[in-house]
Structures are given as C-alpha cells and as structure tokens.
Design a protein around this motif. Structure first.
Motif, PDB file in Angstrom:
ATOM      1  N   GLU A 150      19.202  20.322  14.152  1.00 19.18           N
ATOM      2  CA  GLU A 150      18.936  19.379  13.070  1.00 19.18           C
ATOM      3  C   GLU A 150      20.130  18.442  12.983  1.00 19.18           C
ATOM      4  N   VAL A 151      19.872  17.153  12.934  1.00 18.58           N
ATOM      5  CA  VAL A 151      20.933  16.154  12.874  1.00 18.58           C
ATOM      6  C   VAL A 151      21.550  16.192  11.484  1.00 18.58           C
ATOM      7  N   GLN A 152      22.871  16.349  11.419  1.00 20.78           N
ATOM      8  CA  GLN A 152      23.565  16.556  10.156  1.00 20.78           C
ATOM      9  C   GLN A 152      24.166  15.289   9.552  1.00 20.78           C
ATOM     10  N   GLU A 153      23.925  14.143  10.161  1.00 20.92           N
ATOM     11  CA  GLU A 153      24.462  12.892   9.627  1.00 20.92           C
ATOM     12  C   GLU A 153      23.419  11.798   9.757  1.00 20.92           C
ATOM     13  N   GLU A 154      23.648  10.720   9.049  1.00 13.85           N
ATOM     14  CA  GLU A 154      22.716   9.601   9.116  1.00 13.85           C
ATOM     15  C   GLU A 154      22.921   8.860  10.431  1.00 13.85           C
ATOM     16  N   VAL A 155      21.866   8.774  11.214  1.00 12.37           N
ATOM     17  CA  VAL A 155      21.901   8.037  12.478  1.00 12.37           C
ATOM     18  C   VAL A 155      20.654   7.181  12.570  1.00 12.37           C
ATOM     19  N   ASP A 156      20.763   6.140  13.341  1.00 12.44           N
ATOM     20  CA  ASP A 156      19.625   5.286  13.634  1.00 12.44           C
ATOM     21  C   ASP A 156      18.778   5.976  14.699  1.00 12.44           C
TER      22      ASP A 156
ATOM     23  N   THR B  29       0.812  -1.220   0.000  1.00 12.63           N
ATOM     24  CA  THR B  29       0.000   0.000   0.000  1.00 12.63           C
ATOM     25  C   THR B  29       0.843   1.268   0.000  1.00 12.63           C
ATOM     26  N   THR B  30       2.168   1.134   0.115  1.00 17.27           N
ATOM     27  CA  THR B  30       3.044   2.306   0.036  1.00 17.27           C
ATOM     28  C   THR B  30       3.777   2.307  -1.294  1.00 17.27           C
ATOM     29  N   THR B  31       4.149   3.483  -1.747  1.00 23.38           N
ATOM     30  CA  THR B  31       4.812   3.586  -3.041  1.00 23.38           C
ATOM     31  C   THR B  31       6.306   3.863  -2.931  1.00 23.38           C
ATOM     32  N   TRP B  32       6.799   4.222  -1.733  1.00 25.89           N
ATOM     33  CA  TRP B  32       8.220   4.473  -1.568  1.00 25.89           C
ATOM     34  C   TRP B  32       8.606   4.363  -0.105  1.00 25.89           C
ATOM     35  N   GLU B  33       9.895   4.232   0.132  1.00 26.67           N
ATOM     36  CA  GLU B  33      10.478   4.300   1.475  1.00 26.67           C
ATOM     37  C   GLU B  33      11.924   4.724   1.318  1.00 26.67           C
ATOM     38  N   GLN B  34      12.493   5.229   2.395  1.00 27.46           N
ATOM     39  CA  GLN B  34      13.910   5.570   2.387  1.00 27.46           C
ATOM     40  C   GLN B  34      14.519   5.074   3.682  1.00 27.46           C
ATOM     41  N   ASP B  35      15.801   4.785   3.648  1.00 26.35           N
ATOM     42  CA  ASP B  35      16.466   4.189   4.803  1.00 26.35           C
ATOM     43  C   ASP B  35      16.857   5.190   5.878  1.00 26.35           C
ATOM     44  N   HIS B  36      17.036   6.442   5.491  1.00 27.77           N
ATOM     45  CA  HIS B  36      17.472   7.437   6.472  1.00 27.77           C
ATOM     46  C   HIS B  36      16.585   8.665   6.392  1.00 27.77           C
ATOM     47  N   ALA B  37      16.429   9.316   7.534  1.00 23.95           N
ATOM     48  CA  ALA B  37      15.587  10.507   7.611  1.00 23.95           C
ATOM     49  C   ALA B  37      16.410  11.669   8.146  1.00 23.95           C
ATOM     50  N   THR B  38      15.877  12.857   7.967  1.00 25.94           N
ATOM     51  CA  THR B  38      16.434  14.040   8.610  1.00 25.94           C
ATOM     52  C   THR B  38      15.642  14.257   9.891  1.00 25.94           C
TER      53      THR B  38
END
Length: 88
Positions: free
Chosen positions: A36-42, A10-19
């Motif tokens: 604002e977090v400036q790097e990719e973190v879990d 039911t979703t059309t996209w996803e991404q592994d990292h967010a801001t």
C-alpha cells in the motif's frame, strides 16, 4: 474505447489524492507481493515506478485504488493484470 460527453455536475464529491495498492505477481513462483502506498503520489509516477520495479524482477503487476462501499473496503483496478494472474 467508447466515449460520451458527460456533465461534471453529476458527481457530488472528488478528492485530489487516493490510496493505492500494488500487487506484484511472480507468476513462475506462484507468489504475490502486495504493497500500500504510504504517501501522496501522482498515478503517472506510481505507474512508472511499478513498471520499472516489475520489469527488474520479471514480474507483472496490478495497481488498484482503495475505496469503500456499504459492504466495506474494496479495490478498483486502474492498470495492469486483470483477473487471476496465475490462471494459465
């Protein structure tokens, strides 16, 4: 908490990292500190850091994910204080 089964198609996209954005609330001083977090973190790593950082200062916090819709950029709350932290 109420759960229901869902179909992942039911979703059309996803991404592994967010801001992410973090707002720290210094309630006694009625001050806020936004980052604002400036790097990719879990998100688990971010949550752990935010809890520790806030506790060291006796602050509270809210973690948001940055998103956008037709009206422009916005925030979705993931964890922490909901609503206005300065309302008593």
């Amino acid at each position: 908490m109420h759960l229901r089964l869902t179909d992942p198609r039911t979703t059309t996209w996803e991404q592994d990292h967010a801001t992410y954005r973090i707002h720290f609330w210094d309630v006694p001083s009625k001050a806020s500190h936004e980052y604002e977090v400036q790097e990719e973190v879990d998100v688990d790593e971010l949550l752990s850091w935010a809890q520790e950082y806030a506790a060291e200062r006796s602050w509270t916090y809210t973690i948001y994910v940055v998103t956008a819709d037709a009206s422009g950029p916005g925030l979705i709350r993931l964890a922490g204080v909901s609503g206005d932290p300065f309302v008593v």
